[in-house]
Write a protein that holds these residues in place. Structure first.
Motif, PDB file in Angstrom:
ATOM      1  N   UNK A  34      -7.598  -0.949   3.370  1.00 15.40           N
ATOM      2  CA  UNK A  34      -6.508  -1.404   4.250  1.00 15.40           C
ATOM      3  C   UNK A  34      -6.554  -2.907   4.516  1.00 15.40           C
ATOM      4  N   UNK A  35      -7.754  -3.482   4.712  1.00 10.72           N
ATOM      5  CA  UNK A  35      -7.854  -4.920   4.972  1.00 10.72           C
ATOM      6  C   UNK A  35      -7.359  -5.722   3.773  1.00 10.72           C
ATOM      7  N   UNK A  36      -7.764  -5.267   2.579  1.00 13.51           N
ATOM      8  CA  UNK A  36      -7.389  -5.985   1.364  1.00 13.51           C
ATOM      9  C   UNK A  36      -5.890  -5.966   1.167  1.00 13.51           C
ATOM     10  N   UNK A  37      -5.271  -4.801   1.353  1.00 13.11           N
ATOM     11  CA  UNK A  37      -3.825  -4.698   1.155  1.00 13.11           C
ATOM     12  C   UNK A  37      -3.067  -5.543   2.160  1.00 13.11           C
TER      13      UNK A  37
ATOM     14  N   UNK B  52      -9.535 -13.386  -1.951  1.00 11.96           N
ATOM     15  CA  UNK B  52      -9.244 -12.374  -2.966  1.00 11.96           C
ATOM     16  C   UNK B  52      -8.781 -13.036  -4.243  1.00 11.96           C
ATOM     17  N   UNK B  70     -11.118  -6.793  -5.951  1.00 17.91           N
ATOM     18  CA  UNK B  70     -11.828  -6.991  -4.695  1.00 17.91           C
ATOM     19  C   UNK B  70     -11.440  -5.875  -3.724  1.00 17.91           C
ATOM     20  N   UNK B  71     -12.422  -5.313  -3.046  1.00 18.12           N
ATOM     21  CA  UNK B  71     -12.142  -4.428  -1.916  1.00 18.12           C
ATOM     22  C   UNK B  71     -12.570  -5.172  -0.666  1.00 18.12           C
ATOM     23  N   UNK B  72     -11.585  -5.636   0.098  1.00 16.47           N
ATOM     24  CA  UNK B  72     -11.895  -6.492   1.244  1.00 16.47           C
ATOM     25  C   UNK B  72     -12.487  -5.694   2.400  1.00 16.47           C
ATOM     26  N   UNK B  73     -12.108  -4.423   2.512  1.00 12.33           N
ATOM     27  CA  UNK B  73     -12.637  -3.595   3.592  1.00 12.33           C
ATOM     28  C   UNK B  73     -14.147  -3.434   3.448  1.00 12.33           C
TER      29      UNK B  73
END
Lengths: 52, 728
Positions: A34-37, B52, B70-73
């Motif tokens: 969710x953060x990335x999106x 990202x 990239x997975x930011x979470x």
């Protein structure tokens, strides 16, 4: 009361559309990052054409 | 409740510390065959949209990389690449872009199973929510006075929605109820399943008989609220587990083995006794062995707690887990993998865990009281109304279904997960990772805190203590010499001294020290024997300069927040004990600095376990804080345990809570928050009990309508969730 025969199916159908959308979102892993999106939407990278 | 599951989960996390030390078979296979490289990197600094694009752009430009996402979470990037691409190369690329990256062992990040379970629960939750909303709309019409044929039609439509939902969404409860029944226990899931089944079937029967009351809304709402509690529970544990896995995956176990005179990188599991292994300065010994070439100093603090580096030359026996400090060492392997001392120490943990009495959580104890009571109430209501109405089965079953629905532990199922989610989220932001579901409750009961010294209260990094007492030119010469070395004492010295003298011909003698020429005379900085001095009792390095020897003494730098944490815990009335494997001088000095009265030095790992066990036998609830392998047994034996993220893998696995940052101050906060959390849980039990006290007599008298059941259920669930969120 005949209106019920239309309204109840309509309300069930609309709820079903929501449920189907939820399933689809989950199948396509849209809840994994969710953060990335939330951040990806801010990048200008693929504004002109979609990512190949 | 997912209690049985969560216990299993907890066991899996901590019961096999050896698994964390020695890679599993799958991991071996994964590491042996790097045909299709899938590289995972941890990106601790990534936080924004620009990060990202920078990371994905930079990695995508590397030849051989097929895709990078990239997975930011999770703050990770996963890279699909040709086999020739290495993690080290990618890390260098990212560093050039200003992004810190660390390699992760993808074999350890097996989150797919957890993900699948989470998605499964979420799907059932979604279905339950959809049906709850629709059935509720129809029920509102019935409650506001729909009559005869309309009411029957609404009931039939509700049944068509509710029955499939109960069958689908109720599966987690049915499965676990069946499992607990077969084991001969009455878990929380038995009354839940019974209520779901009874409510649905009596409603279908009533609908067929065109009766007034149907409980479809109650059944679906029950499923929704309970699934919500279970999902919260699952998510909290999944977050903790993925963070714990990431810590473990950061240490990729590799060794440099000499094969035909060439150094080859190999997985530790592929190293056997008799091999020759090279350990570079700064590296950790991957195996037990004997030094065959080279001289250096080794830091044994993680194994024994001693902060003083020990000399290692040809013939010295070294153990896995020790850190090589100054010179490269070549070892002949005597034991690797399962036979290494690291692994034997882990056995100590298994013993301590076996002796540890299984803690029954608050919710378990509540369930044990609650479920027999629910069944007795429901059955006696059935019996009484059978007798009172002279054998009206339909009426009696109706009443007993109403009793089951109203007493059903909706709020109980939500009471604990809501509080645990809210508390562990709060602690996570403070840098504490709760690995175990019951750790919060156990932490709240703590009355004695046992600290380890090296690496826990101290950073394991030395500080010069007598700089002011030495002449300025002596300090300058020492700093000039120290500047050329990577030894921790030398680095500390070079870091604090202001002026550096120009020393020429600087040469490091691995294992002894550094020597050079200053104003035409030979100067040496290093071990006492080498400089011709009497060694002191404290950690020190010596400078021989023109016939006289000057000693620089060191003390371990305190971990930030250590003073605050100890002071806060003492002010709170906790008994504080310091147990260290280090020498008396260093421990006494630290104890005096922190004002700890009870301390022991030179404690062996088994003695630590014995001390903790003795305290527990006295009825004390012990919180153990430690980081080394020598603490691992004690961590497992204590009522609850905390280890810093810098701790050895085995220590982290054995402890319930991991401190993610450098700062130690959050420990005091954690104790406070945990007590508040337990108070909230008890309050939540009282709240949901209160609703039952009002609603159950109504149900027993036969006055509970479906409307009353729906109201009691939603009100108690909402007030319990709100109360959980009050946590500060």
């Amino acid at each position: 009361m005949e209106i019920l025969a239309i309204l109840i199916p309509v309300s069930l159908f609309l709820g079903g559309v929501g449920l189907a959308a939820f399933f689809w979102a989950m199948k396509t892993k849209q809840f994994d990052d969710p953060d990335g999106d939330a951040n990806r939407i801010l990048t200008k990278e693929w504004d002109d054409r979609p990512k190949p | 409740m997912a209690l049985a599951e969560s216990l299993d989960e907890a066991n899996r996390l901590s019961a096999c510390p050896a698994c964390a030390v020695v890679p599993s078979a799958e991991r071996l296979a994964a590491m042996a065959a790097p045909a299709e490289a899938r590289i995972m990197l941890s990106l601790p600094m990534a936080h924004c949209a620009t990060c990202i694009s920078t990371v994905e752009g930079a990695l995508g430009a590397v030849p051989g990389v097929r895709s990078a996402r990239v997975n930011l979470t999770r703050k990770r990037v996963s890279v699909d690449a040709a086999p020739e691409v290495t993690a080290a190369g990618l890390i260098a690329v990212l560093k050039a872009e200003g992004q810190e990256a660390h390699e992760l062992d993808p074999g350890l990040l097996s989150t797919t199973e957890t993900d699948r379970q989470g998605r499964d629960l979420l799907m059932r939750l979604g279905v339950a929510f959809f049906s709850m909303m629709n059935v509720m709309l129809l029920s509102v019409a019935v409650w506001s006075g729909a009559e005869a044929a309309t009411r029957d039609m609404f009931h039939w439509i509700s049944a068509a929605i509710a029955l499939p939902t109960v069958i689908f969404a109720g599966q987690p409860f049915f499965k676990s109820a069946w499992a607990s029944l077969r084991a001969g226990r009455l878990g929380m899931d038995v009354p839940i399943s019974l209520a779901l089944i009874l409510a649905s079937s009596i409603s279908v029967y009533e609908t067929m008989m065109s009766g007034h009351h149907a409980y479809f809304d109650a059944a679906v709402m029950l499923a929704f609220f309970l699934l919500l509690g279970r999902y919260l529970d699952h998510r909290t544990r999944a977050v903790a587990r993925s963070a714990a896995e990431e810590l473990a995956a950061l240490e990729v176990p590799r060794a440099w083995v000499m094969v035909d005179g060439v150094e080859v990188e190999r997985a530790i599991s592929a190293v056997v006794a008799g091999d020759t292994v090279v350990v570079r300065p700064g590296g950790r010994m991957p195996v037990d062995g004997v030094v065959t070439l080279g001289a250096s100093e080794v830091d044994r603090s993680l194994l024994t707690g001693e902060s003083l580096p020990v000399f290692a030359g040809v013939g010295t026996v070294v153990s896995a887990g020790e850190v090589n400090l100054t010179g490269p060492l070549t070892l002949r392997v005597t034991a690797a993998g399962k036979d290494s001392s690291l692994h034997r120490m882990a056995d100590l943990v298994a013993v301590a865990e076996g002796a540890k009495t299984r803690y029954t959580s608050l919710a378990d104890r509540a369930a044990k009281l609650y479920s027999p009571l629910v069944h007795i109430l429901s059955f006696s209501a059935f019996g009484y109304w059978m007798w009172a109405t002279g054998g009206d089965v339909r009426y009696a079953i109706n009443i007993s279904a109403a009793v089951l629905i109203i007493t059903c532990p909706c709020a109980l199922g939500l009471a604990v997960p809501a509080v645990v989610t809210s508390a562990s989220g709060r602690l996570f932001r403070k840098g504490l990772l709760i690995k175990n579901g019951t750790a919060l409750e156990r932490l709240a009961a703590v009355d004695t805190v046992v600290f380890d010294k090296t690496g826990t209260l101290t950073m394991g990094a030395p500080e010069v203590t007598n700089l002011g007492a030495l002449p300025a030119d002596v300090v300058a010469v020492a700093a000039g010499l120290a500047a050329g070395s990577s030894h921790p004492l030398a680095r500390a010295l070079a870091g604090v001294a202001g002026v550096r003298a120009a020393v020429s011909d600087v040469r490091e003698v691995p294992g002894y020290g550094i020597e050079g020429m200053w104003q035409g005379q030979r100067v040496r900085l290093g071990r006492a024997e080498w400089c011709g001095a009497e060694p002191l009792a404290v950690t020190a390095t010596y400078l021989s300069l023109g016939g006289t020897v000057h000693a620089f003494t060191f003390a371990d730098a305190l971990r930030p927040g250590a003073e605050v944490a100890v002071a806060a815990l003492r002010a709170d009335g906790r008994r504080i004990i310091l147990l260290s494997g280090d020498a008396v001088g260093a421990v006494a000095e630290l104890a005096a600095r922190l004002g700890i009265e009870e301390w022991s030095a030179g404690v062996l790992p088994a003695d630590k376990v014995a001390r903790v066990a003795a305290l527990s036998a006295e009825g004390r609830r012990v919180l153990m804080v430690g980081d080394g392998l020598n603490d691992t047994g004690a961590l497992a034996a204590a009522h609850v345990s905390i280890s810093p993220a810098s701790a050895l893998d085995a220590a982290r696995v054995a402890s319930d809570i991991v401190l993610l940052g450098q700062d130690m101050a959050p420990i005091a906060d954690a104790v406070r928050i945990s007590r508040q959390a337990v108070r909230r849980m008890v309050e939540n039990f009282i709240i949901s009990g209160g609703y039952n006290v009002i609603a159950v007599p109504l149900a027993l008298m036969g006055a509970a309508t479906p409307l009353a059941a729906a109201l009691a259920m939603s009100l108690s669930s909402i007030s319990v969730s709100l109360n959980a969120m009050r946590l500060k």
